[in-house]
Design an enzyme around this catalytic site. Structure first.
Site, short mmCIF file in Angstrom:
data_model
loop_
_atom_site.label_atom_id
_atom_site.label_comp_id
_atom_site.label_asym_id
_atom_site.label_seq_id
_atom_site.Cartn_x
_atom_site.Cartn_y
_atom_site.Cartn_z
N HIS A 221 0.87 -1.18 0.00
CA HIS A 221 0.00 0.00 0.00
C HIS A 221 0.91 1.23 0.00
CE1 HIS A 221 -2.79 3.03 1.39
NE2 HIS A 221 -2.26 3.07 2.60
N TYR A 250 -6.14 9.14 1.48
CA TYR A 250 -6.28 9.73 2.81
C TYR A 250 -5.06 10.59 3.10
CZ TYR A 250 -3.29 5.84 4.47
OH TYR A 250 -2.28 4.94 4.66
N ASP A 527 -29.78 -20.30 15.78
CA ASP A 527 -31.04 -21.02 15.87
C ASP A 527 -31.00 -22.18 14.88
OD1 ASP A 527 -31.21 -19.41 13.59
OD2 ASP A 527 -33.34 -19.02 13.83
#
Length: 788
Positions: A221, A250, A527
């Site tokens: 990156h 960013y 469940d």
């Protein structure tokens, strides 16, 4: 080891290992040794080069909670600059998405607000104001200091008895039987009762030592430091950290320079075996497009230029989530991998709770190491999906949007028939699942279906509504093959399942029981629908691989558990004409048997296990057969059904029909953070028997409940995770939602305070829609259609 403090070895002294050492020792596990092949704390791994930006907001509740705790802890330790986080929009689409993200933050309890373009420009004066449309501000976001945080947490752990050993490259994990016993390095052996892999991008290598696939991909990156800007360094340092997700960028300040992280380049994966350090040489050509976008947003960068950069390695997974949990076949070997700085302290707290107390407080099913199907662990699959997650890390993704490749992988025996009917497939757990069929586009019921807005109509068609209406009026075939099926057998099968589940399974063969799996604290793990097919044989309808893992971990030697999903298939034959259709086929089915019964029979030439139940709330059966006979079963029912107006129906219809009946979806509506009673599942709990978690149910003091809401506006079809407001204050969040085509009601289920029984509002893309609590189920409350 009663009364003894377990010996714990953590492999990896990055921020995760240090945080976990701190959390474990704080909970009394003080015999902790942290090993690392490097020469010191946070050296050589991604913690040492991480820029430290912490944006808390995530579509996943547990990930946001991890980040919240990380912010709180590192702030208290003096390792965090809480300067805020700002996400910006330069397009209408992204501006709308920021409203959705702000809704997530509100749902998960993170204070935030939307700001206009002028406010964005005030917060970041260097941005080109003309490009801005607005922003999303989270005041509690900011900058973690990874190395300092590692050091502070390590020292706290050392103060309680932990030891750190550096220059210790692990070469083997020692075991005895099914338990871990220690860790061997190039020079020493460290005895252990618990070993936790916090090795980050080296996690797959450590996993191989114990026969465990750790499905992550180390990925490069890009990060650059600009030259100095003609700006006040103190003013830059006070600016919120910044995300420009439309350009995959960013930003944060470094004195008078700016640090820029970029995801806009092609994926750069590397094998864990080939890693010699966490930083690779910077590839300028891959940064060119990102630099152009950065300069467009911040024109002053053009003069400052790029001073230096590097390609830093960190971990990606095939679904973008961490890998947390215990080895399925080796007790005491744990994994805490693919964890970013943002979530480090939160993950460490949950892992410590899990290891010490046996259960984390947060629901971690979406991060559980054992969540994947076997096919999802194939190296090519992990590589391709992880690379795609890198590409999409900042993309606008719809909740139903699937990965497009590699597909198809798992198809039911009915797949070719479904293709002929124009099925639109979405994918889950590797399975291709029809969501609707274009062959039904001509149904007159299509005209009865209300329109949706652009977002809610993605991966949806009005055909879904038509298929739901036809199911209620006539009869439909649903492909239920992708649902996990287990066979539990052996002399101890009944006793085992009685101990593990909440309902009474001690019934005659031929009985079907709806029941729950609880954890030790009484939270709902799953469940199940369990059919007793013989004295010692049960078929278990489960929710996924985590149920298989849980049952297998607890099974005694005289119980055998087998995943039979791939070798079998299932058609849900449901609707008021289901019995008429079956009676037009030569069969041995006793169609008079009541609801929640099972029987072996033949449908013409096909042997089936028929369960008289329905998740859509209609008369009918789940018809199971072996995979080789699936096409014959489909063709037999399809041919006989023509005179009854049979259709094939997909998951879109299924989801609507089940919400009209108030049926819960585990993992969405209910998790381990909820007990059976607040979830509306108390009817499945028998207090006259013993079962795992029963003791904790006596001490419940719940203040919330899963509430059925109906939305006034039929066109405002929310999709889940939206915040719910009462008298202007956020009080809960939506779990599942769908339009009820039979009832004509727009439905949402939400977790709300128990006392709320009047009007609420759901925030959907920044606007409030009115909703009201309603008694459930909304459709056929007397169960007359199911029991017909």
């Amino acid at each position: 080891m009663p009364g003894e403090v377990p010996r714990v070895v953590l492999v990896g002294a990055g921020i995760v290992g240090c945080a976990l050492a701190d959390e474990l020792t704080d909970k009394g596990f003080t015999d902790v040794t942290v090993l690392d092949q490097a020469s010191g704390l946070a050296v050589g791994g991604s913690s040492g080069h991480a820029p430290g930006l912490v944006f808390q907001t995530n579509s996943c509740r547990s990930m946001t909670q991890f980040a919240r705790y990380t912010v709180e802890k590192y702030t208290a330790l003096g390792c965090f600059d809480q300067i805020g986080g700002l996400e910006i929009a330069t397009s209408p689409e992204r501006l709308a998405d920021l409203s959705r993200r702000q809704g997530w933050a509100t749902s998960w309890g993170v204070e935030s607000r939307l700001v206009d373009a002028d406010e964005v420009a005030r917060l970041h004066p260097l941005l080109d104001r003309d490009r801005l449309l607005g922003g999303f501000l989270i005041p509690s976001d900011g900058l973690a200091k990874p190395v300092k945080a590692s050091e502070v947490q390590a020292q706290r752990a050392i103060g309680r008895g932990a030891r750190f050993a550096f220059g210790q490259k692990v070469v083997a994990v020692e075991t005895s039987g099914d338990r871990v016993t220690g860790v061997r390095t190039e020079t020493d052996v460290f005895p252990a009762d618990v070993v936790v892999s916090c090795a980050g991008m080296w996690g797959p290598v450590l996993g191989e030592m114990v026969g465990l696939t750790v499905p992550l991909v180390p990925m490069a990156h890009q990060y650059v430091f600009t030259g100095d800007l003609n700006a006040d360094a103190e003013a830059l340092a006070r600016q919120p950290i910044l995300r420009h997700q439309e350009a995959d960028l960013y930003f944060r300040s470094h004195g008078q320079a700016i640090g820029i992280g970029a995801y806009g380049h092609k994926p750069m994966p590397i094998s864990a075996h080939d890693i010699t350090g966490s930083e690779l040489p910077f590839t300028e050509e891959d940064f060119e497009a990102s630099w152009e976008s950065a300069v467009e947003l911040i024109p002053a960068l053009a003069e400052a230029g790029v001073d230096r950069g590097f390609n830093g390695l960190f971990s990606f997974t095939s679904d973008g989530m961490p890998l947390l949990g215990e080895h399925p076949g080796l007790k005491g070997f744990w994994v805490a991998e693919a964890v970013w700085i943002t979530h480090s302290a939160g993950v460490a707290r949950s892992m410590a709770e899990w290891i010490v107390d046996g259960q984390p407080e947060l629901d971690l099913h979406s991060s559980d190491l054992n969540r994947f199907e076997q096919v999802q662990l194939a190296p090519d699959y992990v590589l391709e999906r992880s690379c795609q997650n890198f590409v999409e890390v900042y993309d606008l993704l719809h909740p139903l949007q699937p990965m497009e490749s590699p597909r198809p992988i798992r198809t039911s025996p009915f797949h070719s028939r479904q293709q002929e009917l124009g099925a639109f497939f979405l994918e889950a757990s590797g399975w291709e699942r029809p969501h609707w069929y274009e062959a039904n586009a001509g149904l007159p019921e299509v005209a009865e279906v209300p329109a949706r807005d652009e977002w809610a109509s993605r991966y949806w068609s009005p055909i879904c509504g038509a298929e739901a209406l036809v199911t209620r009026k006539r009869v439909a075939l649903f492909d239920m093959t992708p649902l996990k099926r287990l066979e539990v057998s052996g002399p101890g099968a009944l006793e085992f399942l009685q101990r593990m589940t909440t309902n009474n399974l001690n019934r005659k063969p031929g009985a079907v029981v709806y029941t729950l799996l609880l954890d030790e604290q009484g939270g709902v793990r799953s469940d199940l629908t369990i059919a007793r097919l013989g004295a010692t044989t049960f078929q278990v309808g489960a929710n996924g691989n985590l149920d298989l893992d849980w049952l297998t971990r607890h099974a005694p030697d005289d119980v055998f558990i087998k995943d039979i999903t791939a070798g079998t298939c299932c058609i849900g034959l449901w609707g008021p004409l289901a019995r008429d259709l079956i009676n037009d086929v030569p069969h041995t089915l006793d169609t008079r048997k009541g609801y929640f019964t099972a029987q072996k029979a033949f449908v013409k030439n096909v042997p089936v296990t028929a369960l008289r139940l329905s998740y859509v709330g209609e008369l009918g059966w789940e018809l199971y057969t072996t995979a080789d006979l699936g096409p014959k079963l489909w063709d037999t029912l399809w041919e006989a059904g023509q005179r009854h107006g049979v259709i094939a129906a997909g998951r879109g219809a299924f989801s609507s029909l089940r919400l009209e009946k108030g049926y819960r979806s585990w993992g969405t509506d209910v998790t381990t953070e909820h007990d059976p009673f607040e979830a509306g599942l108390g009817f499945a709990v028998r207090q006259d028997k013993e079962f795992l978690g029963k003791g904790s149910l006596h001490n419940l003091t719940s203040t919330k409940k899963l509430t059925c809401l109906t939305i006034d506006d039929p066109h405002s079809v929310v999709l889940g995770s939206e915040p719910v407001f009462h008298q202007g204050e956020p009080v809960g969040y939506v779990t599942s939602a769908a339009y009820g085509y039979t009832t004509g009601l727009n439905i949402a289920y939400a977790w709300l305070p128990s006392e709320i029984d009047d009007e609420v509002e759901i925030e959907y893309f920044g606007r409030r829609v009115t909703a009201r609590p309603a008694p459930e189920p909304l459709f056929d409350p007397e169960m007359k259609r199911l029991r017909a």
